[in-house]
Design an enzyme around this catalytic site. Structure first.
Site, PDB file in Angstrom:
ATOM      1  N   HIS A  54      -5.959   8.062  11.280  1.00 49.41           N
ATOM      2  CA  HIS A  54      -5.197   8.340  10.058  1.00 49.41           C
ATOM      3  C   HIS A  54      -6.029   9.245   9.167  1.00 49.41           C
ATOM      4  O   HIS A  54      -7.150   9.657   9.530  1.00 49.41           O
ATOM      5  CB  HIS A  54      -4.814   7.038   9.351  1.00 49.41           C
ATOM      6  N   SER A 298      -3.031   2.901   2.889  1.00 55.04           N
ATOM      7  CA  SER A 298      -3.282   1.977   3.986  1.00 55.04           C
ATOM      8  C   SER A 298      -3.234   2.703   5.315  1.00 55.04           C
ATOM      9  O   SER A 298      -2.394   3.577   5.537  1.00 55.04           O
ATOM     10  CB  SER A 298      -2.235   0.851   3.980  1.00 55.04           C
ATOM     11  N   LYS A 299      -4.141   2.334   6.229  1.00 56.71           N
ATOM     12  CA  LYS A 299      -4.127   2.940   7.552  1.00 56.71           C
ATOM     13  C   LYS A 299      -2.895   2.519   8.345  1.00 56.71           C
ATOM     14  O   LYS A 299      -2.589   3.119   9.375  1.00 56.71           O
ATOM     15  CB  LYS A 299      -5.399   2.579   8.312  1.00 56.71           C
ATOM     16  N   ARG A 300      -2.204   1.499   7.872  1.00 52.43           N
ATOM     17  CA  ARG A 300      -0.983   1.078   8.551  1.00 52.43           C
ATOM     18  C   ARG A 300       0.247   1.811   8.025  1.00 52.43           C
ATOM     19  O   ARG A 300       1.360   1.570   8.452  1.00 52.43           O
ATOM     20  CB  ARG A 300      -0.803  -0.443   8.403  1.00 52.43           C
TER      21      ARG A 300
END
Length: 586
Positions: A54, A298-300
């Site tokens: 990311h 967020s990396k999500r």
């Protein structure tokens, strides 16, 4: 696993001492003013295949890569895959592909190999166990046989009492013989680090930091507890902390650049280095990435996944690398536009403190800037842009709509000058195609022409357009059109009143002429300049569009009191047969 022949060629390895005495090393020694180490740096990027690359992880990889390249060192890739339960199938290969797409090729690591492999933690388990055993034998670690039920009960008891969490070292007093005997019989256990204290450290960004606290001061009314982290789990696999420290030492990493979310773990890592009696690498923690509201990216969040940028939004590698480099790094250059090669030459450790706000408007600015740079320089990057626009045109327009415009040119050959002329506006291939839609159809939907100045008669614009059309095919070039437009003087046709006297008649005419030509040739759509537009469309299509425009504005010609511009009177006796349908009387 797929490999990429030619892209991961082994580079010759040179020891740090030799590099330090090389010409590169001499340059590095002069670089103290740029906050750089005075010797080649060995850096690493250590992602986990539990997720995809990311924006934040790309920045981490990039900063480590640039530090190594700037100092003549090596950039390593290490896969931290000890958490098998959370590993995503295909994530490791995608990490390779994404780093390769961004141009961050590693000197040592999976696929390319190196002198300190293997470079996957799952293949280094025996090494971690041997180092854990060494800590046990030296008295810096101990086996903990407490059941999960006991640990849960202990933690719950402390939580209900409002006390801080911690472990009471019940198993620390077990004799080494008894501990080894129980372990040999297969009794479940973990290995804990017996921490004497968590030291402070000098961070490359934040300076001296940490809590400098002992590990035995958690005295309360119930018992004494300690922060003794687990190094080996009950399944024999290492925790992140043990594997991270052992690998960085074993691979001779000199500098670690990572996000500030890891800063709280660094004292624990320093305690491990002290227990091993190893020299730790230099740590530098880069600021968190946050949105405009201050919330952490967020990396999500799929919006910052690299696939979203490169596949979903059509962002070019040069754009994203340039954008990521500016997130928390300051420089003294006059421009923010850098290629990867330029970044390798100017990067330093002037990294800002505090959270970094990610403004994606900047990314789109850089996208246009790099597109313009590729259009100027040519090369494979520009060819890639041409092919992307070509695919977009073929997807959005039937061939019958643009085929008449090609005039013995391929679609790619037709797009090439268009992209060069309007690259400054390129964001994505689809947006570029939509912006320049009038270049891919012979049917223009023009609104009614509205003049910007009543002082310029429409017939004067008709005359100027006809004159510009007289250029034969052999001289139908952008330079010729620009010269003709700049040279054409329509001031005699401008009907200025006394109140307009201070206004330049020719300037007023030129403004209206450009306005009319853009309406006539592109239905007033933004895009390349008029000389470029005439060249790209070609003579036949340009003349046809100007003829259509004249017909559509014929009603604006006054029926009486018509003024004929002087510039046309001087040509009344000329032979104009070569003008074809534009000749008088045709």
């Amino acid at each position: 696993m797929r490999t990429h022949p030619g892209l991961f060629a082994r580079r010759s390895w040179t020891c740090t001492q030799c590099r330090a005495h090389s010409s590169v090393g001499a340059q590095v020694r002069k670089a103290k003013t740029t906050n750089l180490p005075d010797a080649p740096a060995r850096t690493r990027f250590a992602p986990s295949p539990t997720g995809y690359l990311h924006l934040g992880s790309l920045r981490t990889a990039l900063f480590n890569y640039l530090l190594a390249k700037r100092t003549g060192g090596q950039f390593l890739l290490r896969i931290e895959d000890t958490d098998a339960k959370r590993t995503i199938p295909g994530a490791e290969q995608r990490l390779y592909d994404d780093l390769q797409w961004a141009g961050l090729h590693w000197d040592e690591g999976p696929v390319v190999g190196g002198p300190y492999g293997p470079y996957r933690q799952s293949e280094r388990t025996a090494l971690y166990r041997s180092h854990a055993d060494k800590l046990i034998s030296d008295g810096h670690a101990y086996r903990c046989f407490c059941s999960s039920e006991r640990l849960d009960s202990h933690a719950r008891h402390r939580s209900q009492a409002g006390l801080a969490p911690g472990y009471d070292r019940t198993c620390a007093d077990i004799s080494s013989e008894q501990s080894a005997d129980r372990a040999s019989k297969g009794e479940a256990h973990v290995v804990r680090l017996k921490v004497e204290g968590y030291p402070m450290f000098n961070d490359l960004v934040y300076g001296k930091t940490g809590q400098n606290k002992p590990n035995s001061n958690k005295l309360d009314f119930i018992d004494r507890v300690y922060d003794d982290p687990i190094l080996l789990k009950s399944d024999g696999h290492p925790t992140y902390h043990l594997a991270n420290v052992v690998d960085d030492h074993s691979m001779k990493i000199t500098h670690v650049i990572r996000g500030t979310e890891w800063m709280s773990s660094t004292p624990m890592h320093m305690a491990l280095y002290n227990a091993f009696k190893w020299e730790p690498p230099r740590f530098g923690h880069v600021p968190l990435l946050v949105d405009k509201s201050g919330q952490k990216l967020s990396k999500r969040n799929a919006d910052i996944d690299l696939s979203s940028f490169k596949d979903g939004q059509g962002i070019m590698p040069a754009t994203l690398v340039n954008f990521a480099s500016l997130l928390g790094w300051s420089h003294t250059q006059k421009s923010d536009i850098f290629s990867l090669e330029e970044l390798e030459k100017i990067f330093n450790l002037k990294i800002t403190r505090g959270n970094t706000v990610v403004a994606f408007e900047k990314m789109w600015f850089l996208q246009k800037a790099h597109a313009q740079r590729f259009a100027t320089n040519g090369g494979p990057e520009f060819e890639d842009l041409v092919n992307k626009v070509k695919a977009s045109v073929e997807e959005s327009h039937p061939p019958t709509t643009f085929a008449p415009l090609l005039q013995n040119r391929t679609l790619a050959e037709y797009i090439t000058p268009l992209l060069r002329a309007d690259a400054k506006s390129y964001t994505t291939a689809s947006d570029f195609t939509a912006r320049n839609a009038t270049f891919f159809t012979t049917e223009l939907n023009r609104e009614t022409y509205i003049s910007t100045s009543a002082a310029v008669p429409i017939q004067a614009l008709h005359t100027a357009a006809a004159a510009l059309s007289l250029v034969p095919p052999s001289h139908w070039t952008e330079e010729m059109h620009r010269f003709n437009i700049n040279s054409y003087d329509g001031s005699d046709a401008v009907l200025l009143s006394e109140s307009d006297a201070p206004v330049s008649a020719n300037k007023l005419f030129k403004k209206e002429l450009y306005h009319y030509l853009r309406w006539a040739l592109s239905a007033s759509a933004p895009g390349p300049g008029i000389p470029e537009t005439m060249t790209i469309l070609g003579r036949d299509e340009t003349v046809r569009r100007l003829q259509d425009a004249k017909i559509l504005t014929q009603d604006l010609v006054p029926s009486v009191g018509k003024r004929v511009p002087k510039s046309s009177k001087s040509q009344e006796n000329d032979d104009r047969s070569w003008m074809g349908s534009l000749a008088p009387g045709k």
